[in-house]
Design an enzyme around this catalytic site. Structure first.
Site, PDB file in Angstrom:
ATOM      1  N   GLU A 143      13.819 -38.551  49.635  1.00  0.00           N
ATOM      2  CA  GLU A 143      14.869 -39.268  50.540  1.00  0.00           C
ATOM      3  C   GLU A 143      15.529 -37.952  51.307  1.00  0.00           C
ATOM      4  O   GLU A 143      16.434 -37.387  50.639  1.00  0.00           O
ATOM      5  CB  GLU A 143      15.636 -40.133  49.681  1.00  0.00           C
TER       6      GLU A 143
ATOM      7  N   ASP B 162      15.756 -38.517  44.909  1.00  0.00           N
ATOM      8  CA  ASP B 162      16.687 -38.902  45.692  1.00  0.00           C
ATOM      9  C   ASP B 162      17.759 -37.980  46.188  1.00  0.00           C
ATOM     10  O   ASP B 162      17.715 -36.743  45.542  1.00  0.00           O
ATOM     11  CB  ASP B 162      17.677 -39.957  44.364  1.00  0.00           C
TER      12      ASP B 162
END
Length: 721
Positions: free
Chosen positions: A443, A390
């Site tokens: 990401e 993330d």
């Protein structure tokens, strides 16, 4: 002085004072048991009362030449309790472990640090170890000592900053924390950073864990590395476990989620973070227990059961992993031992301005080791197949979300966080080396060069690739959603938003994400982004999914969007499952979209043209990239053996009869493999019912022409008959 340091929790070597030691008169025994009325020594059949030396100390000398095996009998308010003395045991952590920890190279760090049930010197108990290099002293406390650690000071092992204590008689399920004396003499009570199990939030204790799960996914594990993920079918269903069907445990999810995902045809599930987190509203993205599955849904073995069940059904498991930041809770990682330990000392690097959290000190070898080992831990201990890192962009740039004056450049004067780059490279290299078949996904929302390039390939920037297997295609997501939300009459002016992704489609290995981030905070659900009345919204929704599944790259769809949920997602209630109830009047609207997703996944899996060459430019060819006036896109996908699939998208609300499309082979007969306008999906049922054969007529620069009926607001896939 030893007495005072032990009482104040600042002794670095309590074993040098407590326990049994040679004495001119034989063997001396010193015991620290605050609140005890009396302490007796049990050796063989002898019981010897020790002298009360005050402040909880008890001592005595026995005329023994050799150190005996012994136990303690401690009297509290008239009741006797028998104990093994923790201070008669040698260190339970080996020299190799300490060396690797000191080097920041312990790839199985979770086996060295934390709480481990074991038998040591023939006695069952738990070894507690914690890294706290700045601490003046550390004590372990828990429900086994009424949360008073005075009787359990830990010893410092060399210069590694590791503190250790083997506590006999403590087993699985015991609650514990570390009572740390900071450099300034104040104390702080901390959860174990390496805890493999925690209390259910909002409680913050760590729990001694021991696994008894027996894996039954040997076939899955043996074959998951057979084909590189970039050359395999991959359509992921993104799930927030706590709200998918609120109230379900890991074990109940193992049944219901597995059945649902298998029925819908997805190849993988991607789970929003499972590592323990205190605040439910963070969805798991503010982690305090990096090594513990959240206790909200069950035990670590219960989570293993969920993964095991998914694997046995042929479904891969991807875990959202959060190495970018951590919250400031005063019982967790922040200023853990009284100094900046996991976070940088420089506040310009430590503070994460977007989320009010702290970033990790990627330049510190022990912190890098903590995170690299954490990545392999989930893959090895829980059989996770993929890690999606993330907020990678926030790690890579020192000036991320910072104004001038709020950040300090690197040693070369640049904005790149070179320590974070080195950490990500090390993490990826370690995971791919240790865990065959596992892949990593970034990401990453910028144009950083080489996110999915090999770490040894320096490329243009000289830094080397980051080594991820895949990257979320945020540009495709943004552009395509901007296009599809416009009224069809205006879409022709934004046609390039649907074609631009092919300019860079092969610069990285991409996943096409319609994730949780796109259906929260006022953005609306996917279907609610579409213009027009309810029929047009559903039609555009279906057409968009058909385009997404045919576009180069892998697919990811967040829960609820597979059946066109109209409301935004909220972690408090999850998807609106009642929309699929046959008793609901509009039931075909939503069950039809779910049936389309089933068929998309089925046809996708059966068509290697859609996944074998996702990273090969030769696997794609435009037919109509410039039909902006018609709102039409048409392109070919090719399998490794050359077998084609023709995808045509009509994003206008009118039927286009006998629409000409240039095709490469006049002798080829085509059939309709998928049509998002079918009545069973809730569409108008405009079809191409029979085989279609091209004619020797020039179209789109090709010598042969195939005439196809294009339904309104629909995507059609054609395959060779």
């Amino acid at each position: 002085m030893d007495r005072q340091r032990l009482l104040s929790g600042t002794h670095h070597d309590p074993h040098a004072v407590l326990g049994a030691h040679a004495d001119p008169g034989g063997t001396a025994f010193v015991v620290l048991r605050p609140y005890a009325r009396a302490v007796a020594l049990l050796t063989g059949e002898r019981r010897v009362e020790l002298n009360d030396a005050g402040d909880g100390f008890f001592s005595g000398v026995l005329p023994l030449d050799a150190m005996p095996e012994y136990r303690l009998c401690v009297t509290y308010d008239g009741s006797d309790v028998a104990y093994e003395d923790p201070y008669r045991f040698l260190p339970a952590l080996g020299e190799l472990d300490l060396h690797l920890i000191g080097e920041g190279r312990h790839e199985e760090l979770w086996k060295a640090l934390g709480a481990h049930v074991m038998t040591h010197q023939g006695v069952p108990g738990t070894r507690f170890t914690v890294w706290a290099p700045h601490a003046r002293g550390v004590r372990v406390c828990g429900d086994f000592c009424r949360w008073d650690g005075a009787a359990y000071p830990m010893r410092s092992l060399g210069s590694t900053g590791v503190w250790e204590l083997f506590v006999p008689g403590i087993g699985e399920g015991a609650l514990y924390k570390f009572d740390i004396t900071r450099p300034d003499g104040t104390r702080t009570l901390r959860a174990d950073p390496m805890a493999r199990r925690t209390e259910v939030p909002s409680a913050t204790g760590s729990v001694v864990a021991e696994s008894s799960h027996v894996w039954a996914d040997a076939e899955w594990m043996a074959h998951r590395a057979d084909r590189p993920v970039c050359q395999a079918p991959f359509s992921a269903y993104e799930v927030h476990l706590a709200s998918w069907r609120p109230g379900l445990s890991y074990r109940r999810l193992a049944v219901q989620l597995t059945d649902y995902v298998r029925d819908a045809g997805f190849t993988h599930v991607e789970l929003l973070p499972v590592a323990e987190y205190p605040f439910s509203g963070s969805w798991g993205y503010q982690v305090t227990g990096f090594y513990a599955p959240t206790a909200r849904l069950g035990t670590p073995d219960d989570f293993k059961y969920l993964v095991d069940t998914l694997h046995q059904a042929g479904i891969g498991v991807i875990l959202d992993w959060v190495p970018a930041h951590f919250p400031k809770d005063d019982w967790a990682l922040a200023a853990f031992d009284g100094e900046h330990l996991y976070e940088p000392a420089d506040p310009r690097r430590a503070e994460h301005p977007d989320w009010g959290t702290l970033t990790f000190d990627y330049g510190r070898k022990e912190v890098r080791n903590f995170l690299v080992a954490n990545a392999t831990y989930w893959c090895e201990e829980f059989h996770i197949d993929g890690l999606r890192a993330d907020a990678v962009a926030s790690m890579l740039y020192l000036d991320y979300s910072r104004e001038d004056g709020q950040w300090a450049p690197n040693e070369s004067g640049g904005r790149e966080n070179l320590d974070a780059v080195a950490f990500l490279q090390e993490m990826n290299a370690t995971v791919y080396r240790r865990c065959p078949g596992v892949f990593t996904i970034a990401e990453e929302s910028t144009a950083w060069d080489g996110v999915t390039r090999a770490t040894h390939d320096t490329g243009r920037d000289g830094l080397g690739g980051l080594g991820f297997g895949m990257k979320w295609n945020m540009g495709w997501m943004h552009d395509s959603l901007e296009y599809i939300k416009r009224d069809p009459v205006h879409r022709k002016y934004h046609h390039n938003e649907m074609t631009f992704s092919m300019v860079y489609a092969y610069s990285e290995n991409y996943v096409l994400p319609i994730s949780h981030d796109e259906v929260v905070h006022g953005k609306g659900s996917l279907v609610s982004k579409m213009p027009g009345d309810w029929w047009q919204q559903r039609a555009s929704h279906r057409a968009y999914l058909g385009f997404m599944w045919a576009h180069p790259g892998k697919q990811l769809l967040f829960m609820g969007q597979e059946f066109a949920q109209g409301a935004e997602w909220a972690e408090s209630h999850g998807p609106d499952w009642w929309l699929l109830d046959p008793a609901y009047p509009a039931e075909p609207d939503h069950r039809g979209v779910l049936q389309l997703v089933r068929d998309l996944n089925h046809e996708y899996r059966s068509a290697p043209a859609l996944w074998e060459r996702d990273t090969d430019p030769a696997g794609f060819s435009w037919i109509a990239a410039d039909a902006a006036e018609d709102n039409v896109l048409a392109f070919l996908r090719f399998a490794t053996d050359g077998t084609p699939l023709l995808a045509v998208c009509n994003f206008s609300p009118v039927v286009r009869h006998a629409y000409p499309l240039g095709v490469p082979d006049a002798a080829m007969v085509w059939r309709e493999a998928l049509n998002t306008d079918l009545a069973c999906y809730g569409g108008g049922d405009v079809r191409n019912p029979g085989p279609l054969k091209s004619e020797p007529e020039t179209a789109h620069g090709r010598p042969d022409c195939l005439r196809v009926t294009l339904p309104p607001l629909a995507t059609v896939w054609l395959r060779p008959a």
